[in-house]
Design a protein around this motif. Sequence first.
Motif, PDB file in Angstrom:
ATOM      1  N   LYS A   1       9.623  -7.258  -7.821  1.00 36.05           N
ATOM      2  CA  LYS A   1      11.001  -7.754  -7.871  1.00 36.05           C
ATOM      3  C   LYS A   1      11.713  -7.366  -9.168  1.00 36.05           C
ATOM      4  CE  LYS A   1       9.946 -11.807  -5.006  1.00 36.05           C
ATOM      5  NZ  LYS A   1       9.836 -13.304  -4.978  1.00 36.05           N
ATOM      6  N   LYS A   2      10.939  -7.066 -10.224  1.00 33.13           N
ATOM      7  CA  LYS A   2      11.544  -6.877 -11.538  1.00 33.13           C
ATOM      8  C   LYS A   2      11.772  -5.415 -11.927  1.00 33.13           C
ATOM      9  CE  LYS A   2      10.653  -9.231 -15.121  1.00 33.13           C
ATOM     10  NZ  LYS A   2       9.977  -9.853 -16.288  1.00 33.13           N
ATOM     11  N   ILE A   3      11.053  -4.487 -11.325  1.00 32.95           N
ATOM     12  CA  ILE A   3      11.167  -3.097 -11.761  1.00 32.95           C
ATOM     13  C   ILE A   3      11.774  -2.240 -10.659  1.00 32.95           C
ATOM     14  CG2 ILE A   3       9.203  -3.422 -13.300  1.00 32.95           C
ATOM     15  CD1 ILE A   3       7.468  -1.834 -11.429  1.00 32.95           C
ATOM     16  N   PRO A   4      12.382  -1.111 -10.999  1.00 29.14           N
ATOM     17  CA  PRO A   4      12.988  -0.245  -9.978  1.00 29.14           C
ATOM     18  C   PRO A   4      11.961   0.228  -8.949  1.00 29.14           C
ATOM     19  CG  PRO A   4      13.688   0.414 -12.176  1.00 29.14           C
ATOM     20  CD  PRO A   4      12.587  -0.591 -12.360  1.00 29.14           C
ATOM     21  N   LYS A   5      12.426   0.469  -7.758  1.00 35.14           N
ATOM     22  CA  LYS A   5      11.526   0.856  -6.675  1.00 35.14           C
ATOM     23  C   LYS A   5      10.763   2.129  -7.007  1.00 35.14           C
ATOM     24  CE  LYS A   5      11.450   1.922  -1.701  1.00 35.14           C
ATOM     25  NZ  LYS A   5      10.839   3.270  -1.853  1.00 35.14           N
ATOM     26  N   PHE A   6      11.416   3.123  -7.630  1.00 34.49           N
ATOM     27  CA  PHE A   6      10.708   4.375  -7.909  1.00 34.49           C
ATOM     28  C   PHE A   6       9.564   4.158  -8.891  1.00 34.49           C
ATOM     29  CE2 PHE A   6      14.298   4.391 -10.936  1.00 34.49           C
ATOM     30  CZ  PHE A   6      13.632   4.567 -12.146  1.00 34.49           C
ATOM     31  N   ALA A   7       9.733   3.209  -9.827  1.00 36.47           N
ATOM     32  CA  ALA A   7       8.659   2.906 -10.778  1.00 36.47           C
ATOM     33  C   ALA A   7       7.522   2.154 -10.085  1.00 36.47           C
ATOM     34  CB  ALA A   7       9.204   2.090 -11.942  1.00 36.47           C
ATOM     35  N   TYR A   8       7.894   1.197  -9.231  1.00 36.55           N
ATOM     36  CA  TYR A   8       6.882   0.441  -8.487  1.00 36.55           C
ATOM     37  C   TYR A   8       6.108   1.376  -7.557  1.00 36.55           C
ATOM     38  CZ  TYR A   8       4.738  -2.974  -5.374  1.00 36.55           C
ATOM     39  OH  TYR A   8       3.838  -3.701  -4.629  1.00 36.55           O
ATOM     40  N   ASP A   9       6.815   2.263  -6.890  1.00 33.71           N
ATOM     41  CA  ASP A   9       6.165   3.201  -5.973  1.00 33.71           C
ATOM     42  C   ASP A   9       5.172   4.099  -6.708  1.00 33.71           C
ATOM     43  OD1 ASP A   9       7.429   2.244  -3.741  1.00 33.71           O
ATOM     44  OD2 ASP A   9       8.901   3.865  -3.607  1.00 33.71           O
ATOM     45  N   TYR A  10       5.553   4.536  -7.915  1.00 29.28           N
ATOM     46  CA  TYR A  10       4.636   5.375  -8.692  1.00 29.28           C
ATOM     47  C   TYR A  10       3.360   4.608  -9.025  1.00 29.28           C
ATOM     48  CZ  TYR A  10       2.532   7.936 -12.528  1.00 29.28           C
ATOM     49  OH  TYR A  10       1.625   8.584 -13.314  1.00 29.28           O
ATOM     50  N   LEU A  11       3.500   3.342  -9.342  1.00 27.05           N
ATOM     51  CA  LEU A  11       2.352   2.526  -9.736  1.00 27.05           C
ATOM     52  C   LEU A  11       1.409   2.264  -8.572  1.00 27.05           C
ATOM     53  CD1 LEU A  11       0.849   0.746 -11.779  1.00 27.05           C
ATOM     54  CD2 LEU A  11       2.457  -1.095 -11.245  1.00 27.05           C
TER      55      LEU A  11
ATOM     56  N   ARG B   1       1.589  12.701  -3.141  1.00 28.65           N
ATOM     57  CA  ARG B   1       1.982  11.293  -3.051  1.00 28.65           C
ATOM     58  C   ARG B   1       3.379  11.183  -2.461  1.00 28.65           C
ATOM     59  NH1 ARG B   1       0.038  10.682  -9.234  1.00 28.65           N
ATOM     60  NH2 ARG B   1      -2.125  11.307  -8.848  1.00 28.65           N
ATOM     61  N   PRO B   2       3.477  10.826  -1.190  1.00 30.54           N
ATOM     62  CA  PRO B   2       4.770  10.796  -0.503  1.00 30.54           C
ATOM     63  C   PRO B   2       5.822   9.926  -1.182  1.00 30.54           C
ATOM     64  CG  PRO B   2       2.998  10.681   1.098  1.00 30.54           C
ATOM     65  CD  PRO B   2       2.365  10.559  -0.258  1.00 30.54           C
ATOM     66  N   ARG B   3       5.404   8.805  -1.769  1.00 28.54           N
ATOM     67  CA  ARG B   3       6.398   7.936  -2.420  1.00 28.54           C
ATOM     68  C   ARG B   3       7.102   8.680  -3.549  1.00 28.54           C
ATOM     69  NH1 ARG B   3       4.952   1.773  -2.107  1.00 28.54           N
ATOM     70  NH2 ARG B   3       3.104   1.709  -0.784  1.00 28.54           N
ATOM     71  N   ASP B   4       6.330   9.374  -4.384  1.00 27.75           N
ATOM     72  CA  ASP B   4       6.921  10.090  -5.511  1.00 27.75           C
ATOM     73  C   ASP B   4       7.762  11.274  -5.039  1.00 27.75           C
ATOM     74  OD1 ASP B   4       5.591   8.298  -7.072  1.00 27.75           O
ATOM     75  OD2 ASP B   4       4.017   9.684  -7.725  1.00 27.75           O
ATOM     76  N   ILE B   5       7.327  11.914  -3.962  1.00 24.99           N
ATOM     77  CA  ILE B   5       8.098  13.033  -3.405  1.00 24.99           C
ATOM     78  C   ILE B   5       9.465  12.547  -2.940  1.00 24.99           C
ATOM     79  CG2 ILE B   5       8.196  14.716  -1.532  1.00 24.99           C
ATOM     80  CD1 ILE B   5       5.095  14.845  -1.714  1.00 24.99           C
ATOM     81  N   LYS B   6       9.485  11.433  -2.211  1.00 18.74           N
ATOM     82  CA  LYS B   6      10.757  10.879  -1.730  1.00 18.74           C
ATOM     83  C   LYS B   6      11.662  10.458  -2.875  1.00 18.74           C
ATOM     84  CE  LYS B   6       8.904   9.045   2.636  1.00 18.74           C
ATOM     85  NZ  LYS B   6       8.591   7.800   3.392  1.00 18.74           N
ATOM     86  N   ASN B   7      11.064   9.913  -3.929  1.00 26.44           N
ATOM     87  CA  ASN B   7      11.849   9.403  -5.051  1.00 26.44           C
ATOM     88  C   ASN B   7      12.263  10.482  -6.039  1.00 26.44           C
ATOM     89  OD1 ASN B   7      11.754   6.689  -4.196  1.00 26.44           O
ATOM     90  ND2 ASN B   7       9.755   6.391  -5.139  1.00 26.44           N
TER      91      ASN B   7
END
Length: 383
Positions: free
Chosen positions: A21-31, A170-176
Amino acid sequence: MIDYYNNKFPNISDLQTKARKKIPKFAYDYLVGGCIDEISVKKNIRDIENVELRSEFLKPTKSSSIEVDLFGKKYSAPFGVAPIGLQGLMWPKAPEILAKAAKEKNIPYILSTVSSASLEKIAEISEGNAWFQLYNPSKEDIRIDLLRRIKEAEYPVLVVTVDVPTFGYRPRDIKNGLSMPPKMSPTNIFQMIKSPNWLYNMSKSGKPELKTLLPYMPEGMSSNELADFMNKTVMGSVDLDGLKPIRDMWQGPLVIKGLINQRDVQKAIELGADGVIISNHGGRQLDVGESPIKPLKNISEKYGNQIKIMMDSGLRSGSNIASALALGAEFTFLGRSFVYGVSALGEKGAYHTINLLKTQLEQVMAQLGCENIHNLRQHLVEI
């Protein structure tokens, strides 16, 4: 702050929910993201949760101790902070926060080559309590200079990661469109605006950069250029021939991270390594591989008297740590869990996460009737 504990977050999953809830989605997705379909990420967690331990009640017992001796130093717990790249992207100053807390709580913190804090800064903060994780540079002059800096900063242990022969798909990072610093796309800007606390702290600390590698990087790199730089310059060969020059130059304890089969452990012993971390990179590199908990027992039984056996990937609780130790690990490392803690609670989150894991592990030990972490193997339910 050293004894800080927040009753609202008694489990790592609670910290993860708050961090999301606290960090941007692209940062959360990377983690949280894994390779391809993220099967290995789920498998790591599932397999460690399937391990069972057996209590023994009707015997005299003393209080349990979770202290452990490792490479000539006594640590207060059998777990440490695993290396995670771009920690400052998830939460500003995360490496500095975690290194400070780890020093004060007397557990090892491993600084990643691709961290957002310089190795000199973390050495100063940790006062000799941090280890350094190295990606083997393909350029000899960079490798020599990095090892010089690590030695001069007096890092006691060098950890060489060998399980990144390719960039993980990593699809999340590719999308972001993830880059370092974050790409200023309309979507990412919107995500930052929706995370005002993160944005405020980031504005104070400055944009995250690969601080240790800055002396070797051309200025103004795009994300594509950064990937090319990392692939061609930072991540060199990590077979035996690639590791031998590092072993020759590094006189302290050398740990090889990312091994998962017995043949590689045997080769690490032949190289003269002092320890191995059984790991699949948190499920971020290979989606069809086995979880590290699967081969851990056999590796430990075969090589435990020749080299220090440690483990990471998928650990999220004191119960998980106890299970890994029962299967033969002498030490464990957690990565995402600590970043969840800092992202959720800031500086206090580092202390809370360490205290949470210690409290859980101590409860498990007492419940089992186990006085020493080395005796946990006696409580393993054989499958």
